[in-house]
Design a protein around this motif. Structure first.
Motif, PDB file in Angstrom:
ATOM      1  N   HIS A  69       0.849  -1.201   0.000  1.00 24.83           N
ATOM      2  CA  HIS A  69       0.000   0.000   0.000  1.00 24.83           C
ATOM      3  C   HIS A  69       0.885   1.252   0.000  1.00 24.83           C
ATOM      4  O   HIS A  69       1.981   1.254   0.559  1.00 24.83           O
ATOM      5  N   TYR A  71       0.921   3.763   1.693  1.00 24.06           N
ATOM      6  CA  TYR A  71       1.291   4.378   2.976  1.00 24.06           C
ATOM      7  C   TYR A  71       2.445   3.645   3.666  1.00 24.06           C
ATOM      8  O   TYR A  71       2.807   3.985   4.790  1.00 24.06           O
ATOM      9  N   ASP A  85      -3.472   1.848  -4.026  1.00 26.44           N
ATOM     10  CA  ASP A  85      -4.385   2.135  -2.924  1.00 26.44           C
ATOM     11  C   ASP A  85      -5.220   0.875  -2.708  1.00 26.44           C
ATOM     12  O   ASP A  85      -5.014  -0.153  -3.362  1.00 26.44           O
ATOM     13  N   SER A  86      -6.187   0.945  -1.796  1.00 23.36           N
ATOM     14  CA  SER A  86      -6.933  -0.263  -1.427  1.00 23.36           C
ATOM     15  C   SER A  86      -7.639  -0.875  -2.631  1.00 23.36           C
ATOM     16  O   SER A  86      -7.686  -2.093  -2.781  1.00 23.36           O
ATOM     17  N   MET A 110      -6.728  -5.505   4.555  1.00 21.72           N
ATOM     18  CA  MET A 110      -6.311  -5.646   3.151  1.00 21.72           C
ATOM     19  C   MET A 110      -5.842  -7.076   2.885  1.00 21.72           C
ATOM     20  O   MET A 110      -6.126  -7.652   1.831  1.00 21.72           O
ATOM     21  N   TYR A 165     -17.072   0.273   3.602  1.00 21.95           N
ATOM     22  CA  TYR A 165     -15.763   0.698   3.113  1.00 21.95           C
ATOM     23  C   TYR A 165     -14.823  -0.499   3.177  1.00 21.95           C
ATOM     24  O   TYR A 165     -14.927  -1.338   4.074  1.00 21.95           O
ATOM     25  N   ASN A 167     -12.080  -0.599   4.217  1.00 27.47           N
ATOM     26  CA  ASN A 167     -11.378  -0.571   5.503  1.00 27.47           C
ATOM     27  C   ASN A 167     -12.280  -1.106   6.607  1.00 27.47           C
ATOM     28  O   ASN A 167     -12.745  -0.379   7.493  1.00 27.47           O
ATOM     29  N   SER A 186     -12.293   4.477  -1.447  1.00 23.89           N
ATOM     30  CA  SER A 186     -12.384   5.925  -1.654  1.00 23.89           C
ATOM     31  C   SER A 186     -12.395   6.258  -3.149  1.00 23.89           C
ATOM     32  O   SER A 186     -12.781   7.350  -3.525  1.00 23.89           O
ATOM     33  N   HIS A 282      -7.715  13.717   1.275  1.00 29.14           N
ATOM     34  CA  HIS A 282      -8.386  12.417   1.124  1.00 29.14           C
ATOM     35  C   HIS A 282      -9.808  12.538   1.695  1.00 29.14           C
ATOM     36  O   HIS A 282     -10.019  13.249   2.683  1.00 29.14           O
ATOM     37  N   GLU A 284     -11.401  10.704   3.582  1.00 29.40           N
ATOM     38  CA  GLU A 284     -11.562  10.261   4.970  1.00 29.40           C
ATOM     39  C   GLU A 284     -11.408  11.432   5.944  1.00 29.40           C
ATOM     40  O   GLU A 284     -11.574  11.272   7.146  1.00 29.40           O
ATOM     41  N   THR A 299      -6.333   8.014  -2.610  1.00 31.08           N
ATOM     42  CA  THR A 299      -4.876   8.018  -2.613  1.00 31.08           C
ATOM     43  C   THR A 299      -4.328   8.013  -4.045  1.00 31.08           C
ATOM     44  O   THR A 299      -3.392   8.768  -4.358  1.00 31.08           O
TER      45      THR A 299
HETATM   46  P1  13P Z   1      -7.363   4.226  -0.028  1.00 34.39           P
HETATM   47  O1  13P Z   1      -6.208   3.301  -0.167  1.00 34.39           O
HETATM   48  O2  13P Z   1      -8.625   3.635  -0.562  1.00 34.39           O
HETATM   49  O3  13P Z   1      -7.120   5.585  -0.533  1.00 34.39           O
HETATM   50  O4  13P Z   1      -7.662   4.345   1.544  1.00 34.39           O
HETATM   51  C1  13P Z   1      -6.807   5.035   2.369  1.00 34.39           C
HETATM   52  C2  13P Z   1      -6.540   4.319   3.607  1.00 34.39           C
HETATM   53  O5  13P Z   1      -6.733   4.821   4.662  1.00 34.39           O
HETATM   54  C3  13P Z   1      -5.991   2.993   3.518  1.00 34.39           C
HETATM   55  O6  13P Z   1      -5.871   2.484   4.781  1.00 34.39           O
END
Ligand code: 13P
Ligand code: SF4
Length: 396
Positions: A69, A71, A85-86, A110, A165, A167, A186, A282, A284, A299
């Motif tokens: 991912h 992040y 991204d997710s 994930m 979501y 997540n 997202s 974002h 969120e 993202t």
């Molecule tokens: P996306 O990867 O869908 O942008 O979500 C962000 C996120 O917080 C992933 O944990």
């Protein structure tokens, strides 16, 4: 607004480009301002570990598929075969059916989705089991089952479509599939809501209230009054049957502890510090942050937007810090700063570090599968129904 006096730094020491203030939100700008380490320092990652990860990956060859991912830390993301991204990672998870081992550099939900979407002979590994998600943890299956009963008692369950979501835990995804709903990310929340409202009158949106509200109001033209927040810690969610009957969006009271930190003050502050800045966040983030930003998106959208921006442009980005730092490094010709002045890594994403990755890979080389993530068959079946629904959304 806090003004930051110029720092009296020793020769050769530079303030960090992101000007992060830590610990006290600007109470003591001199002690709180970060500085770049001068001189030749060893790289952040132990070079032996980098070499060991490389060697293990080479030995595993086509038996291994590593997903990462955006992040994730740099030291980890460099070993990913696919980054995303997710949504992209959910689509890519099944891209290498010949690989028996999928190492997921991301968080628990994930890896669960990857297990659900891949073939039975493939094993998904999460290098550190502590890599969870505080948002996903805000909706436990018992709480969600109870909420559905509250909706049934109010006589609205039959006209409500759950939209969850990505997540969220596999249990919540299973609940969503069982009740005729869909997963969203997202990147496709608008399309998921449009699909749900073509099917029912109301949506139960889990677990991120901000993504649900931002999408309903800013992309589907609803009003804030169309939304109610169901608080799982209050009897009947803290809502009356009349409120449930009047609402169109029933938002679960959950949020991301990273994106939820950005405030309206952060937006005002960065606009004063960098007059021509474009604020990109974002979905969120809280509603008042999103409505006061210039651009909002997933993202992948954030990355594409910054990549395509002209040299000399200035950006304040409201998302996870590893990604913002990577974008700043990739585009030295643009000013790219983190929207908040305080450090804001996703602490659970950061649990996946090089030592854990090396341990997972070397164990595989030795024929041992560690930290396998496996979803039970019934849950996986219904979660797959909801995930497949997402992948079948128009334009997906
Ligand atoms: P996306 O990867 O869908 O942008 O979500 C962000 C996120 O917080 C992933 O944990
Ligand atoms: Fe969860 Fe937020 Fe971290 Fe994503 S960034 S894993 S939603 S806590």
């Amino acid at each position: 607004m806090t003004t930051i006096p110029d720092l009296d730094l020793p020769e050769g020491v530079q303030p960090t480009p992101l000007a992060l203030l830590m610990l006290g939100r600007g109470k003591d700008p001199h002690s709180e301002r970060g500085v770049e380490c001068p001189g030749d320092l060893p790289p952040a990652s132990d070079p032996d570990l980098v070499e060991r990860a490389r060697a293990a990956k080479e030995k595993l060859g086509g038996n291994l598929f590593v997903l990462g991912h955006h992040y994730q830390r740099d030291e980890v993301i460099q070993f990913a075969d696919v980054t995303g991204d997710s949504f992209k990672l959910a689509r890519e998870a099944a891209a290498r059916p010949e690989a028996p081992y999928i190492v997921f550099c991301g968080v628990h939900f994930m890896a669960e989705s990857a297990d659900i979407l891949t073939a039975a002979h493939q094993q998904v590994i999460l290098p550190d089991l502590a890599a969870g998600c505080s948002m996903a943890d805000m909706a436990a299956i018992e709480q969600v089952e109870e909420a559905w009963e509250v909706l049934q008692d109010a006589g609205v369950a039959d006209v409500t479509v759950p939209v969850s979501y990505m997540n969220s835990s596999a249990d919540i995804k299973g609940f969503t599939g069982r009740h005729g709903g869909t997963i969203c990310t997202s990147s496709n929340a608008k399309r998921a809501l449009e699909w749900a409202f073509a099917k029912g009158e109301k949506v139960l949106f889990l677990p991120d209230q901000h993504l649900g509200r931002n999408t309903a109001v800013l992309q589907l033209g609803m009003s804030l009054d169309d939304c109610v927040v169901y608080d799982p810690h209050k009897p009947a969610g803290g809502l009356t049957a009349d409120q449930l009957r009047a609402a169109r969006m029933i938002l679960w009271r959950g949020h991301c502890s990273v994106h939820g930190r950005f405030t309206l003050e952060c937006v005002k502050d960065v606009r004063e510090r960098i007059p021509d800045v474009t604020v990109l966040v974002h979905p969120e983030c809280r509603h008042e942050v999103v409505t006061n930003a210039d651009l909002v998106g997933s993202t992948e959208y954030i990355i594409k937007t910054v990549d395509a921006a002209p040299a000399g442009s200035a950006w304040a980005v409201g998302t996870e810090l590893n990604l913002v730092k990577r974008l700043a490094k990739r585009h030295p010709d643009k000013t790219i700063v983190f929207l908040d002045r305080t450090v804001c890594f996703c602490s659970t994403m950061n649990r996946i570090d090089l030592p854990h990755l090396v341990w997972a890979l070397e164990s595989l080389v030795d024929g041992r599968v560690v930290n396998r993530i496996q979803v039970d068959e019934d849950t996986a079946h219904w979660a797959r129904v909801a995930l497949d629904q997402m992948l079948a959304l128009p334009g997906a």
